[in-house]
Write a protein that holds these residues in place. Structure first.
Motif, PDB file in Angstrom:
ATOM      1  N   VAL A  59       0.853  -1.183   0.000  1.00  0.00           N
ATOM      2  CA  VAL A  59       0.000   0.000   0.000  1.00  0.00           C
ATOM      3  C   VAL A  59       0.892   1.238   0.000  1.00  0.00           C
ATOM      4  N   GLN A  60       0.574   2.200  -0.853  1.00  0.00           N
ATOM      5  CA  GLN A  60       1.313   3.461  -0.885  1.00  0.00           C
ATOM      6  C   GLN A  60       0.365   4.610  -0.536  1.00  0.00           C
ATOM      7  N   PHE A  61       0.794   5.455   0.405  1.00  0.00           N
ATOM      8  CA  PHE A  61       0.032   6.637   0.789  1.00  0.00           C
ATOM      9  C   PHE A  61       0.690   7.870   0.169  1.00  0.00           C
ATOM     10  N   LEU A  62      -0.098   8.673  -0.533  1.00  0.00           N
ATOM     11  CA  LEU A  62       0.377   9.915  -1.136  1.00  0.00           C
ATOM     12  C   LEU A  62      -0.171  11.064  -0.307  1.00  0.00           C
ATOM     13  N   ILE A  63       0.712  11.733   0.444  1.00  0.00           N
ATOM     14  CA  ILE A  63       0.303  12.752   1.409  1.00  0.00           C
ATOM     15  C   ILE A  63       0.655  14.133   0.870  1.00  0.00           C
ATOM     16  N   GLU A  64      -0.345  14.972   0.731  1.00  0.00           N
ATOM     17  CA  GLU A  64      -0.139  16.338   0.243  1.00  0.00           C
ATOM     18  C   GLU A  64      -0.122  17.301   1.422  1.00  0.00           C
ATOM     19  N   ASP A  65       0.899  18.183   1.470  1.00  0.00           N
ATOM     20  CA  ASP A  65       1.003  19.115   2.578  1.00  0.00           C
ATOM     21  C   ASP A  65       0.397  20.468   2.215  1.00  0.00           C
ATOM     22  N   ALA A  66       0.536  21.438   3.128  1.00  0.00           N
ATOM     23  CA  ALA A  66      -0.087  22.750   2.952  1.00  0.00           C
ATOM     24  C   ALA A  66       0.485  23.507   1.754  1.00  0.00           C
ATOM     25  N   GLN A  67       1.698  23.175   1.339  1.00  0.00           N
ATOM     26  CA  GLN A  67       2.331  23.842   0.199  1.00  0.00           C
ATOM     27  C   GLN A  67       2.046  23.132  -1.123  1.00  0.00           C
ATOM     28  N   GLY A  68       1.257  22.066  -1.080  1.00  0.00           N
ATOM     29  CA  GLY A  68       0.942  21.332  -2.289  1.00  0.00           C
ATOM     30  C   GLY A  68       1.972  20.297  -2.662  1.00  0.00           C
ATOM     31  N   LEU A  69       2.982  20.110  -1.825  1.00  0.00           N
ATOM     32  CA  LEU A  69       3.999  19.098  -2.086  1.00  0.00           C
ATOM     33  C   LEU A  69       3.487  17.732  -1.642  1.00  0.00           C
ATOM     34  N   VAL A  70       3.850  16.709  -2.391  1.00  0.00           N
ATOM     35  CA  VAL A  70       3.374  15.364  -2.102  1.00  0.00           C
ATOM     36  C   VAL A  70       4.554  14.484  -1.700  1.00  0.00           C
ATOM     37  N   ILE A  91       2.453  20.031   7.759  1.00  0.00           N
ATOM     38  CA  ILE A  91       1.009  19.986   7.977  1.00  0.00           C
ATOM     39  C   ILE A  91       0.359  19.236   6.817  1.00  0.00           C
ATOM     40  N   PRO A  92       0.001  17.968   7.009  1.00  0.00           N
ATOM     41  CA  PRO A  92      -0.656  17.222   5.933  1.00  0.00           C
ATOM     42  C   PRO A  92      -2.073  17.729   5.695  1.00  0.00           C
ATOM     43  N   GLN A  93      -2.424  17.896   4.441  1.00  0.00           N
ATOM     44  CA  GLN A  93      -3.755  18.387   4.090  1.00  0.00           C
ATOM     45  C   GLN A  93      -4.684  17.273   3.611  1.00  0.00           C
ATOM     46  N   ALA A  94      -4.165  16.357   2.818  1.00  0.00           N
ATOM     47  CA  ALA A  94      -5.004  15.306   2.251  1.00  0.00           C
ATOM     48  C   ALA A  94      -4.148  14.092   1.925  1.00  0.00           C
ATOM     49  N   VAL A  95      -4.820  12.961   1.752  1.00  0.00           N
ATOM     50  CA  VAL A  95      -4.111  11.723   1.434  1.00  0.00           C
ATOM     51  C   VAL A  95      -4.910  10.916   0.419  1.00  0.00           C
ATOM     52  N   ARG A  96      -4.187  10.273  -0.483  1.00  0.00           N
ATOM     53  CA  ARG A  96      -4.742   9.297  -1.413  1.00  0.00           C
ATOM     54  C   ARG A  96      -3.984   7.987  -1.223  1.00  0.00           C
ATOM     55  N   CYS A 128       0.208   1.161  -8.567  1.00  0.00           N
ATOM     56  CA  CYS A 128      -0.925   1.583  -9.387  1.00  0.00           C
ATOM     57  C   CYS A 128      -1.232   3.066  -9.161  1.00  0.00           C
ATOM     58  N   SER A 129      -2.025   3.625 -10.045  1.00  0.00           N
ATOM     59  CA  SER A 129      -2.529   4.980  -9.835  1.00  0.00           C
ATOM     60  C   SER A 129      -3.587   4.925  -8.726  1.00  0.00           C
ATOM     61  N   PRO A 130      -3.644   5.932  -7.870  1.00  0.00           N
ATOM     62  CA  PRO A 130      -4.666   5.935  -6.809  1.00  0.00           C
ATOM     63  C   PRO A 130      -6.057   6.107  -7.404  1.00  0.00           C
ATOM     64  N   LEU A 131      -6.933   5.140  -7.168  1.00  0.00           N
ATOM     65  CA  LEU A 131      -8.277   5.169  -7.738  1.00  0.00           C
ATOM     66  C   LEU A 131      -9.350   5.524  -6.713  1.00  0.00           C
ATOM     67  N   GLY A 132      -9.007   5.428  -5.431  1.00  0.00           N
ATOM     68  CA  GLY A 132      -9.990   5.725  -4.390  1.00  0.00           C
ATOM     69  C   GLY A 132     -10.130   7.218  -4.147  1.00  0.00           C
ATOM     70  N   LYS A 133     -11.021   7.555  -3.248  1.00  0.00           N
ATOM     71  CA  LYS A 133     -11.297   8.954  -2.949  1.00  0.00           C
ATOM     72  C   LYS A 133     -10.165   9.592  -2.148  1.00  0.00           C
ATOM     73  N   THR A 134     -10.036  10.901  -2.269  1.00  0.00           N
ATOM     74  CA  THR A 134      -9.073  11.677  -1.489  1.00  0.00           C
ATOM     75  C   THR A 134      -9.711  12.062  -0.154  1.00  0.00           C
ATOM     76  N   LEU A 135      -8.948  11.944   0.905  1.00  0.00           N
ATOM     77  CA  LEU A 135      -9.461  12.237   2.246  1.00  0.00           C
ATOM     78  C   LEU A 135      -8.680  13.384   2.868  1.00  0.00           C
ATOM     79  N   SER A 136      -9.376  14.323   3.472  1.00  0.00           N
ATOM     80  CA  SER A 136      -8.716  15.433   4.166  1.00  0.00           C
ATOM     81  C   SER A 136      -8.142  14.942   5.491  1.00  0.00           C
ATOM     82  N   CYS A 137      -7.017  15.528   5.877  1.00  0.00           N
ATOM     83  CA  CYS A 137      -6.373  15.161   7.139  1.00  0.00           C
ATOM     84  C   CYS A 137      -6.783  16.130   8.242  1.00  0.00           C
TER      85      CYS A 137
END
Length: 230
Positions: free
Chosen positions: A88-99, A135-140, A152-161
């Motif tokens: 499983v891979q988690f893609l975490i986006e922070d407040a600056q938009g960096l993943v 500061i994490p903002q969202a995760v896929r 794989c490409s993330p196919l599920g929904k994005t969730l806010s942190c």
């Protein structure tokens, strides 16, 4: 038999050998390409079937000057399709938009000593510790499938942190003050799955409880904990 006749035979044999060698090379290349294409099609099919939804993204920061960490609790739910899920891979986006990305292989052994991949229709939780403040903002969530561990490409929904907020007590060593010894005392209870470590009062000791402890520590909430105190 004359020299010319012998030469013709040798030439014919060499020509046959060359043709056989070319056929063998062609067959090897063809087989490799078709096998690779088959594996890629299989992996693509597995990716399309394997959908992982992020179900929890909680975090807490610990800013202690020389020791700055971000602790996260990430959970994901697997859909009902059978597929060769290998990670499983988690893609975490922070407040600056960096993943930034982490996988189940990066899990903190202290926070999630028994973390496993989710079974079909089940949810799995993973705890991570980052050695910096962000500061994490969202995760896929992306599936890792196949023996070659294709991401794989993330196919599920994005969730806010969200940053954990509670009213737990932090004086776990019962000495009338809040310091790092309380964190150590709590970690001992946490690893033992002691009921006193269940700060979220959900009858389970999870990474969320550890985040609540860090929040209580950061807030210097100087009171003595009790079982199911929230």
């Amino acid at each position: 038999m004359g020299k010319k006749g012998l030469s013709d035979i040798v030439s014919t044999v060499l020509l046959i050998l060359i043709v056989l060698a070319l056929i063998a090379i062609f067959w090897f290349v063809y087989r490799s390409l078709t096998q690779r294409s088959g594996e890629e099609l299989s992996d693509t099919s597995s990716c399309l079937k394997t959908i992982l939804d992020a179900t929890e993204c909680n975090y807490q920061v610990w800013d202690r000057g020389t020791l700055n960490v971000t602790v996260m609790s990430l959970s994901t739910r697997r859909n009902a399709y059978e597929s060769p899920l290998t990670g499983v891979q988690f893609l975490i986006e922070d407040a600056q938009g960096l993943v930034r990305s982490v996988t189940d292989a990066d899990v903190s052994e202290s926070l999630s000593p028994n973390a496993t991949l989710p079974n079909i229709t089940e949810t799995a939780e993973f705890g991570f510790v980052f050695d910096d403040l962000f500061i994490p903002q969202a995760v896929r969530v992306a599936a890792i499938v196949g023996s070659d561990e294709r991401v794989c490409s993330p196919l599920g929904k994005t969730l806010s942190c969200k940053r954990i907020v509670g009213n737990a007590c932090a004086d776990f060593d019962l000495n009338g003050e809040v310091d790092t010894r309380d964190v150590i005392a709590y970690l001992s209870l946490y690893t033992q799955k002691d009921a006193l470590a269940d700060l979220s009062c959900n009858t389970r000791v999870t990474t969320e409880d550890f985040l609540l402890m860090l929040e209580a520590y950061e807030s210097r909430r100087n009171c003595q904990p009790s079982v199911c105190q929230l």
